[in-house]
Scaffold this motif. Structure first.
Motif, PDB file in Angstrom:
ATOM      1  N   GLY A 239       0.796  -1.217   0.000  1.00 42.98           N
ATOM      2  CA  GLY A 239       0.000   0.000   0.000  1.00 42.98           C
ATOM      3  C   GLY A 239       0.825   1.262   0.000  1.00 42.98           C
ATOM      4  O   GLY A 239       2.061   1.228   0.108  1.00 42.98           O
ATOM      5  N   PHE A 240       0.095   2.355  -0.152  1.00 41.03           N
ATOM      6  CA  PHE A 240       0.686   3.688  -0.098  1.00 41.03           C
ATOM      7  C   PHE A 240       0.051   4.480   1.034  1.00 41.03           C
ATOM      8  O   PHE A 240      -1.131   4.306   1.315  1.00 41.03           O
ATOM      9  N   ASP A 241       0.834   5.345   1.641  1.00 41.52           N
ATOM     10  CA  ASP A 241       0.331   6.453   2.447  1.00 41.52           C
ATOM     11  C   ASP A 241       0.624   7.682   1.610  1.00 41.52           C
ATOM     12  O   ASP A 241       1.764   8.154   1.557  1.00 41.52           O
ATOM     13  N   PHE A 242      -0.381   8.160   0.921  1.00 38.21           N
ATOM     14  CA  PHE A 242      -0.178   9.282   0.012  1.00 38.21           C
ATOM     15  C   PHE A 242      -0.249  10.607   0.753  1.00 38.21           C
ATOM     16  O   PHE A 242      -1.115  10.829   1.593  1.00 38.21           O
ATOM     17  N   ASN A 243       0.684  11.464   0.445  1.00 43.51           N
ATOM     18  CA  ASN A 243       0.694  12.861   0.881  1.00 43.51           C
ATOM     19  C   ASN A 243       1.781  13.523   0.048  1.00 43.51           C
ATOM     20  O   ASN A 243       2.325  12.902  -0.865  1.00 43.51           O
ATOM     21  N   MET A 253      -1.272  17.825   1.209  1.00 42.08           N
ATOM     22  CA  MET A 253      -2.170  17.132   0.290  1.00 42.08           C
ATOM     23  C   MET A 253      -1.373  16.439  -0.814  1.00 42.08           C
ATOM     24  O   MET A 253      -0.456  17.024  -1.426  1.00 42.08           O
ATOM     25  N   VAL A 254      -1.715  15.191  -1.073  1.00 45.85           N
ATOM     26  CA  VAL A 254      -1.050  14.430  -2.133  1.00 45.85           C
ATOM     27  C   VAL A 254      -1.128  15.210  -3.448  1.00 45.85           C
ATOM     28  O   VAL A 254      -2.140  15.829  -3.769  1.00 45.85           O
ATOM     29  N   GLY A 255       0.007  15.209  -4.160  1.00 48.68           N
ATOM     30  CA  GLY A 255       0.025  15.879  -5.458  1.00 48.68           C
ATOM     31  C   GLY A 255       0.197  17.368  -5.383  1.00 48.68           C
ATOM     32  O   GLY A 255       0.443  18.032  -6.390  1.00 48.68           O
ATOM     33  N   ALA A 256       0.105  17.940  -4.157  1.00 53.24           N
ATOM     34  CA  ALA A 256       0.202  19.402  -4.041  1.00 53.24           C
ATOM     35  C   ALA A 256       1.624  19.879  -4.313  1.00 53.24           C
ATOM     36  O   ALA A 256       1.844  20.880  -5.001  1.00 53.24           O
ATOM     37  N   ALA A 257       2.610  19.154  -3.803  1.00 49.77           N
ATOM     38  CA  ALA A 257       4.001  19.598  -3.942  1.00 49.77           C
ATOM     39  C   ALA A 257       4.629  19.113  -5.247  1.00 49.77           C
ATOM     40  O   ALA A 257       5.393  19.827  -5.892  1.00 49.77           O
ATOM     41  N   ASP A 258       4.297  17.886  -5.666  1.00 46.28           N
ATOM     42  CA  ASP A 258       4.955  17.326  -6.855  1.00 46.28           C
ATOM     43  C   ASP A 258       4.001  16.437  -7.656  1.00 46.28           C
ATOM     44  O   ASP A 258       4.105  15.206  -7.625  1.00 46.28           O
ATOM     45  N   PRO A 259       3.043  17.060  -8.379  1.00 46.77           N
ATOM     46  CA  PRO A 259       2.055  16.253  -9.121  1.00 46.77           C
ATOM     47  C   PRO A 259       2.682  15.328 -10.162  1.00 46.77           C
ATOM     48  O   PRO A 259       2.154  14.245 -10.412  1.00 46.77           O
ATOM     49  N   PHE A 260       3.842  15.708 -10.725  1.00 46.96           N
ATOM     50  CA  PHE A 260       4.480  14.854 -11.732  1.00 46.96           C
ATOM     51  C   PHE A 260       4.988  13.570 -11.080  1.00 46.96           C
ATOM     52  O   PHE A 260       4.842  12.470 -11.620  1.00 46.96           O
ATOM     53  N   MET A 318      -9.296  13.915  -5.539  1.00 51.33           N
ATOM     54  CA  MET A 318      -9.302  14.361  -6.943  1.00 51.33           C
ATOM     55  C   MET A 318      -7.885  14.395  -7.506  1.00 51.33           C
ATOM     56  O   MET A 318      -7.651  14.024  -8.663  1.00 51.33           O
ATOM     57  N   ASN A 319      -6.906  14.786  -6.687  1.00 50.78           N
ATOM     58  CA  ASN A 319      -5.508  14.810  -7.157  1.00 50.78           C
ATOM     59  C   ASN A 319      -5.034  13.403  -7.511  1.00 50.78           C
ATOM     60  O   ASN A 319      -4.344  13.210  -8.513  1.00 50.78           O
ATOM     61  N   VAL A 320      -5.418  12.418  -6.703  1.00 52.17           N
ATOM     62  CA  VAL A 320      -5.041  11.033  -7.022  1.00 52.17           C
ATOM     63  C   VAL A 320      -5.751  10.589  -8.298  1.00 52.17           C
ATOM     64  O   VAL A 320      -5.135  10.011  -9.203  1.00 52.17           O
ATOM     65  N   GLN A 321      -7.043  10.913  -8.407  1.00 55.33           N
ATOM     66  CA  GLN A 321      -7.793  10.532  -9.623  1.00 55.33           C
ATOM     67  C   GLN A 321      -7.134  11.126 -10.872  1.00 55.33           C
ATOM     68  O   GLN A 321      -7.007  10.445 -11.897  1.00 55.33           O
ATOM     69  N   GLU A 322      -6.698  12.395 -10.770  1.00 59.09           N
ATOM     70  CA  GLU A 322      -6.079  13.047 -11.942  1.00 59.09           C
ATOM     71  C   GLU A 322      -4.770  12.343 -12.302  1.00 59.09           C
ATOM     72  O   GLU A 322      -4.487  12.105 -13.480  1.00 59.09           O
ATOM     73  N   ALA A 323      -4.004  11.961 -11.286  1.00 56.20           N
ATOM     74  CA  ALA A 323      -2.732  11.272 -11.561  1.00 56.20           C
ATOM     75  C   ALA A 323      -2.997   9.896 -12.176  1.00 56.20           C
ATOM     76  O   ALA A 323      -2.322   9.482 -13.125  1.00 56.20           O
TER      77      ALA A 323
END
Ligand code: LRH
Ligand code: MN
Length: 403
Positions: A239-243, A253-260, A318-323
């Motif tokens: 698993g992941f602990d996303f942030n 928030m996941v994807g906030a600092a480094d969406p790529f 939503m950030n995870v969905q976009e990724a």
């Protein structure tokens, strides 16, 4: 480019697990800024988590943390969650907030303290029996602050002994997820500091033990998608602990600092067919990797120290969905062909084209097709739920880390 129907199907099947503690007050050693309307107990946390699922449609699970979510009747808590359309997910043990654990919990030189810590881990499996949870998530703050403070190898033996005892207690369909972290609160050694140490322990334990990758737990510059690819190949990514973070374990928030980076990570997951059990990689037979059979838990592990918590969780989902959408749009055949041809620029372009694709219209369309509002944050803010909980949740003690 992958056909959009397959992409939408994959997005519908992908689920994200929310952390109960993200809905409570949190902060840093400098200050915890309380927010009005914060839950006062795990039932209200489940109500808030259900709001996130209600508007996103892909977050039907809430992880709990013990004792932060201690209740008299865990079956009743599960029933309450189910009545709100979600279920209780991973049970997180906590052996990092008791005075006895100053020199460690299961790695402590004092056998009395190790027994106390092990008893808590076993109690968490009892709770899993009551909530019907599959995952026991284990993160240990254990470590040392000064060279010589304790014996590095002896602490590993103590760790292995305790993990084996927990492993033996696991029931059918249950597993343990071992989370590593480079440092903090220990500042010289951490007993589970990196993926290698976690993997070695999980391989020694057996098939019911896998590794959790918390995206905030690495040294700056570490290539996390490489670690993900290796754990997937080893069948040990649990698993992941996303942030996200700019510096240390910032828990933003996941994807906030480094969406790529998040897209690169999800690209490895999608390519391996690990987005959900039975996910098709959409690749031609020749280049399809051995399907991954170990389910990956996509958990968020965040603290909304200054921002409103429920909309922040919705934004994070939503950030995870976009990724994930971008990773699903990678033209895997073109990528594989360019890689095999040594065409560096074409290969890089295949990934960059997907990353630079604006997937927000696709996701808005998918939400409407599944009966949801196209913009979940706007829909939540318009619902008045935020104002309702501020008015209702007066008195009692706001939930928090209790640190
Ligand atoms: C440790 C950690 C762990 C949790 C805690 C809330 O930093 O990532 O996953 O137990 O945060
Ligand atoms: Mn974590």
């Amino acid at each position: 480019m992958r056909d959009l129907t397959a992409v939408k199907d994959a997005l519908k099947n992908h689920q994200i697990e929310l952390p109960s503690w993200a809905f409570g007050n949190s902060g840093t050693r400098f200050k915890v800024f309380g927010q009005p309307g914060v839950p006062r107990n795990p039932y209200e946390k489940a109500d808030d988590a259900a709001q996130v699922h209600h508007y996103t449609g892909v977050a039907p699970v809430m992880a709990v943390h013990i004792p932060w979510d201690k209740v008299d009747d865990y079956a009743a808590l599960s029933a309450h969650a189910a009545a709100n359309g979600i279920r209780i997910g991973a049970v997180n043990a906590n052996v990092f907030q008791d005075d006895d654990y100053k020199l460690g919990s299961i790695c402590n030189p004092d056998p009395r303290v190790r027994e106390k810590a092990l008893a808590h881990l076993i109690e968490c499996v009892d709770i899993m029996d009551a909530t019907g949870s599959r995952d026991l998530k284990l993160w240990f703050a254990d470590g040392t602050n000064y060279p010589g403070q304790d014996d590095i190898a002896a602490r590993q033996d103590r760790l292995a002994e305790a993990l084996a005892a927990v492993y033996a207690r696991l029931g059918d369909g249950q597993r343990l997820l071992l989370e590593y972290k480079l440092f903090e609160p220990a500042f010289y050694t951490t007993d589970v500091p990196d993926w290698g140490t976690a993997l070695l322990h999980c391989q020694a334990l057996g098939p019911k033990a896998q590794v959790v990758v918390d995206t905030g737990h690495h040294a700056p510059g570490v290539n996390i998608e490489f670690i993900v690819a290796m754990l997937l190949k080893a069948g040990k990514l649990g698993g992941f602990d996303f942030n996200s973070r700019f510096y240390a374990d910032d828990d933003l928030m996941v994807g906030a600092a480094d969406p790529f980076q998040l897209v690169r990570i999800m690209h490895e997951v999608v390519k391996a067919g690990a987005l959900y059990p039975g996910q098709s990689t959409g690749m031609t037979a020749a280049s399809t990797p051995t399907p991954v059979t170990v389910p990956v838990a996509f958990m968020l592990d965040q603290c909304h120290n200054i921002e409103p918590k429920i909309p922040a969780q919705i934004r994070s989902v939503m950030n995870v969905q976009e990724a994930v959408a971008k990773a699903l749009l990678v033209d895997t055949d073109a990528l594989a062909a360019a890689q095999l041809a040594g065409d560096v620029l074409a290969a890089n372009a295949a990934l960059m084209d997907a990353y630079n694709t604006d997937v927000r219209p696709l996701l808005a369309e998918l939400r409407e097709e599944t009966g949801l509002a196209p913009d979940p944050v706007a829909a939540y803010l318009a619902s008045g739920y935020g104002e309702k909980i501020v008015a209702e949740r007066v008195g009692g003690t706001a939930a928090g880390w209790g640190a």
